[in-house]
Design an enzyme around this catalytic site. Structure first.
Site, PDB file in Angstrom:
ATOM      1  N   THR A 303     -31.381  10.673 -21.672  1.00 31.70           N
ATOM      2  CA  THR A 303     -30.531   9.666 -21.728  1.00 31.70           C
ATOM      3  C   THR A 303     -30.977   8.574 -20.228  1.00 31.70           C
ATOM      4  O   THR A 303     -31.340   9.110 -19.450  1.00 31.70           O
ATOM      5  CB  THR A 303     -29.247  10.187 -21.209  1.00 31.70           C
ATOM      6  N   PHE A 305     -30.287   5.704 -17.948  1.00 33.68           N
ATOM      7  CA  PHE A 305     -28.827   4.932 -17.286  1.00 33.68           C
ATOM      8  C   PHE A 305     -29.408   3.638 -16.496  1.00 33.68           C
ATOM      9  O   PHE A 305     -30.616   3.827 -16.030  1.00 33.68           O
ATOM     10  CB  PHE A 305     -28.549   6.140 -16.189  1.00 33.68           C
TER      11      PHE A 305
HETATM   12  O1  LIG Z   1     -20.153  12.889 -20.865  1.00 37.29           O
HETATM   13  C1  LIG Z   1     -20.902  13.005 -19.918  1.00 37.29           C
HETATM   14  O2  LIG Z   1     -21.114  13.890 -19.242  1.00 37.29           O
HETATM   15  C2  LIG Z   1     -21.759  11.540 -19.678  1.00 37.29           C
HETATM   16  O3  LIG Z   1     -22.234  11.389 -18.586  1.00 37.29           O
HETATM   17  C3  LIG Z   1     -21.799  10.647 -20.704  1.00 37.29           C
HETATM   18  C4  LIG Z   1     -23.045  10.685 -21.491  1.00 37.29           C
HETATM   19  C5  LIG Z   1     -23.008   9.435 -22.503  1.00 37.29           C
HETATM   20  O4  LIG Z   1     -22.330   8.713 -22.458  1.00 37.29           O
HETATM   21  O5  LIG Z   1     -24.102   9.482 -23.258  1.00 37.29           O
HETATM   22  C6  LIG Z   1     -24.401  10.755 -20.710  1.00 37.29           C
HETATM   23  C7  LIG Z   1     -25.373  11.548 -21.130  1.00 37.29           C
HETATM   24  C8  LIG Z   1     -25.295  12.527 -22.163  1.00 37.29           C
HETATM   25  O6  LIG Z   1     -26.045  11.723 -23.401  1.00 37.29           O
HETATM   26  C9  LIG Z   1     -23.896  12.667 -22.916  1.00 37.29           C
HETATM   27  C10 LIG Z   1     -22.938  11.927 -22.467  1.00 37.29           C
END
Ligand SMILES: O=C(O)C(=O)C[C@]1(C(=O)O)C=C[C@@H](O)C=C1
Length: 444
Positions: A303, A305
Site C-alpha cells: 500500500t 501512503f
Molecule cells: O485498516 C487499516 O489497517 C488501514 O490502515 C487502512 C488500509 C487502507 O485503507 O487501505 C491500509 C492498508 C491496507 O491496504 C488495508 C487497509
C-alpha cells in the site's frame, strides 16, 4: 477520551498495553475537532468555563491544554498578567523585581493558571527534542499506524476515526502531519483520499510504501470451522478474497472502519463465530490468535501512503522526486484534454507513475448538442461525465522541464493544482518488512 491526544505516551515504538484488550488510544473523531474550532468561546485555556460536553472538547484540545499546563508550571507570571477578572489571589503573589519567583518558591502560586500562546507554541515544526505528532486513520495496530512509523520513526501516532479527521487534525494543529493510504497494489485506489486531497489544503511532502501482510485472527481456542463471518477494512477483504475462498471460508464478509478496529471488536465482544483480517501486531495488542498468516492474494501486496503537512517542502534535484497534480478540463477542450496533458509530459521525457480520474464534483455531467459533438443527426443533447484528473509524474518541481510541462498543462485546463513535489520512496519492497522502521527519507 483525554487519552486520545495525550502526547508522547503511546507512539508506535513505545511499549504499550499490559492488558491485551485494553485500547491504547481512542481514535480522534471529527466531532471533537469541529467543536474545538466552531466553539471558540469554550477555550481549553479557561478551565472554569466548561459546559455539559466538557469531555468532548477537552479531548480535542488536550494537546494544547497539556502544553499550556506544563508551561504554566514552569512559568513565572509577570505583573501584567494580574488583571481584573484574573482569579489569582493577588495577596498571595508577592512580586519581587517584577517577577513572582519568591511566591513560586513558597509554592503559593496556583500551578494551572492559563498562559498566553506564544509564536513558539504555533511553530510549524515541533520544537527540538519533542515528538512529531502524526495523524492516521484507524486504531493502534492498523497498517496506517505502521506507515506513520515508517514515514516518521519515533513519532507520536494519533489515531483518527476517519480519513477526514486526520486531515482536520493537521489543519487545526492537533497533529503536525498525516499519513494516509492512496493506493494498494491489489485493491487499487483509495478514492476517498483523492477526493479529500482536493477538498482540503494540505500538501503532500512525502510518500511511503508499506508491504501489507494480512493475518486471519480469531479469539484464542476458536477453530476455522466455527466461523460464520469475516470482518475487516474493505481494502483488506478485497486483498484476501481468493485466499479466503481457497481456505474454504465461504462465510459472510463484513466491512469495518479499519483492520485493527475489526480485531478489537471481535476481542471486546467475545465473538466466537467471527474472524478479523488484520496485522500480527493487532493480534498481539488485542489478545487474538493467528489462525492463518500471510492470507493476502499476492505476497508482494503493497500500500502506498502519502505524508501530508500544512506547508509544502522545497523541491530538490539531488534525489528522485515525484510531483502530484490535479486538474480539470476547459469547456472548449472537452475529453481531448487528457491526451494533450499527457503529451506535455511525454515530449519532455517525463514518466508518469499514476493517473486517477474522479467525478467532477461541481459538474459531474456535461450536456452537449449532438450536432456539435459530431453526432451529425437531429439536434439533441448528448451527455457525458466530467472528470477531475490526478497525475503523478517523475520529476521535481525544481526542474525546468517540469515547470515547462506544467505551464503547458495550464493552457488546457480550467484549474490546476500542485498537490506536492516530494522525494520518492525508493526503499525496496520486502514481503516480511511490514513493521520495518526504515524511513523513506529525511523527515519532511
Ligand atoms: O485498516 C487499516 O489497517 C488501514 O490502515 C487502512 C488500509 C487502507 O485503507 O487501505 C491500509 C492498508 C491496507 O491496504 C488495508 C487497509
Amino acid at each position: 477520551m483525554a487519552a486520545i491526544l495525550t502526547p508522547a505516551t503511546t507512539g508506535p515504538h513505545s511499549t504499550r498495553l499490559a492488558l491485551p484488550i485494553a485500547k491504547p488510544k481512542l481514535p480522534l473523531q471529527r466531532t471533537h475537532l469541529v467543536r474545538c474550532v466552531h466553539r471558540p468561546e469554550i477555550s481549553p485555556f479557561f478551565h472554569g468555563a466548561v459546559g455539559a460536553n466538557r469531555a468532548d472538547w477537552q479531548s480535542a484540545c488536550a494537546i494544547l491544554s497539556s502544553k499550556v499546563a506544563t508551561t504554566s508550571q514552569n512559568h513565572q507570571r509577570t505583573p501584567q498578567h494580574h488583571e481584573a477578572g484574573d482569579d489569582t489571589n493577588h495577596s498571595l503573589v508577592p512580586v519581587v523585581n517584577g517577577h513572582g519567583s519568591a511566591a513560586a518558591a513558597l509554592d503559593l502560586v496556583p500551578v494551572q493558571l492559563p498562559q498566553p500562546l506564544t509564536i513558539a507554541d504555533l511553530s510549524p515544526a515541533p520544537k527540538h527534542g519533542s515528538q512529531l505528532r502524526v495523524a492516521y486513520q484507524g486504531v493502534p495496530g492498523a497498517y496506517s499506524e505502521a506507515a506513520a512509523a515508517k514515514a516518521y520513526p519515533n513519532c507520536d501516532a494519533i489515531p483518527c476515526d476517519q480519513f477526514e479527521a486526520a486531515f482536520q487534525a493537521v489543519e487545526l494543529w492537533v497533529a503536525d502531519r498525516a499519513v494516509l493510504p492512496v493506493e494498494n497494489s491489489l485493491g487499487g485506489s483509495i478514492h476517498r483520499n483523492y477526493d479529500l486531497l482536493l477538498r482540503h489544503r494540505l500538501h503532500i511532502v512525502g510518500e511511503v510504501q508499506l508491504p501489507v501482510h494480512h493475518c486471519l485472527l480469531a479469539l484464542p481456542g476458536v477453530r476455522k470451522e466455527q466461523l460464520t463471518r469475516v470482518i475487516s477494512h474493505p481494502q483488506a477483504l478485497s486483498q484476501c478474497e481468493h485466499t479466503l475462498t481457497a481456505m474454504g471460508l465461504n462465510v459472510a464478509r463484513e466491512a469495518f472502519d479499519d483492520t485493527a478496529g475489526a480485531a478489537e471488536y471481535v476481542a471486546l465482544n467475545g465473538l466466537q463465530d467471527t474472524a478479523a483480517i488484520a496485522s500480527a501486531r493487532a493480534a498481539e495488542l488485542y489478545g487474538m490468535q493467528v489462525l492463518a498468516d500471510g492470507i493476502q492474494d499476492d505476497s508482494g501486496n503493497v500500500t502506498r501512503f502519502v505524508m501530508l503537512a500544512r506547508e509544502p517542502i522545497v523541491p530538490r534535484v539531488d534525489r528522485p522526486f515525484k510531483t502530484s497534480i490535479v486538474f480539470a478540463a476547459h469547456d472548449s477542450e472537452g475529453t481531448s484534454v487528457l491526451f494533450k496533458v499527457l503529451s506535455a509530459f511525454a515530449f519532455r521525457d517525463i514518466g508518469l507513475t499514476k493517473i486517477e480520474s474522479r467525478p467532477h464534483r461541481q459538474r459531474p455531467i456535461r450536456l452537449e448538442d449532438e450536432a456539435s459533438s459530431g453526432g451529425g443527426g437531429a439536434a439533441g443533447t448528448a451527455k457525458h461525465f466530467e472528470y477531475t484528473f490526478y497525475v503523478d509524474f517523475q520529476a521535481s518541481l525544481a526542474e525546468r522541464r517540469a515547470q515547462n510541462a506544467l505551464a503547458e498543462v495550464q493552457e488546457f485546463t480550467s484549474f490546476l493544482r500542485v498537490l506536492g513535489s516530494y522525494p520518492m520512496d525508493m526503499t525496496p519492497w520486502s514481503i516480511t518488512s511490514s513493521s520495518s522502521n526504515s524511513s523513506p527519507g529525511s523527515q519532511q
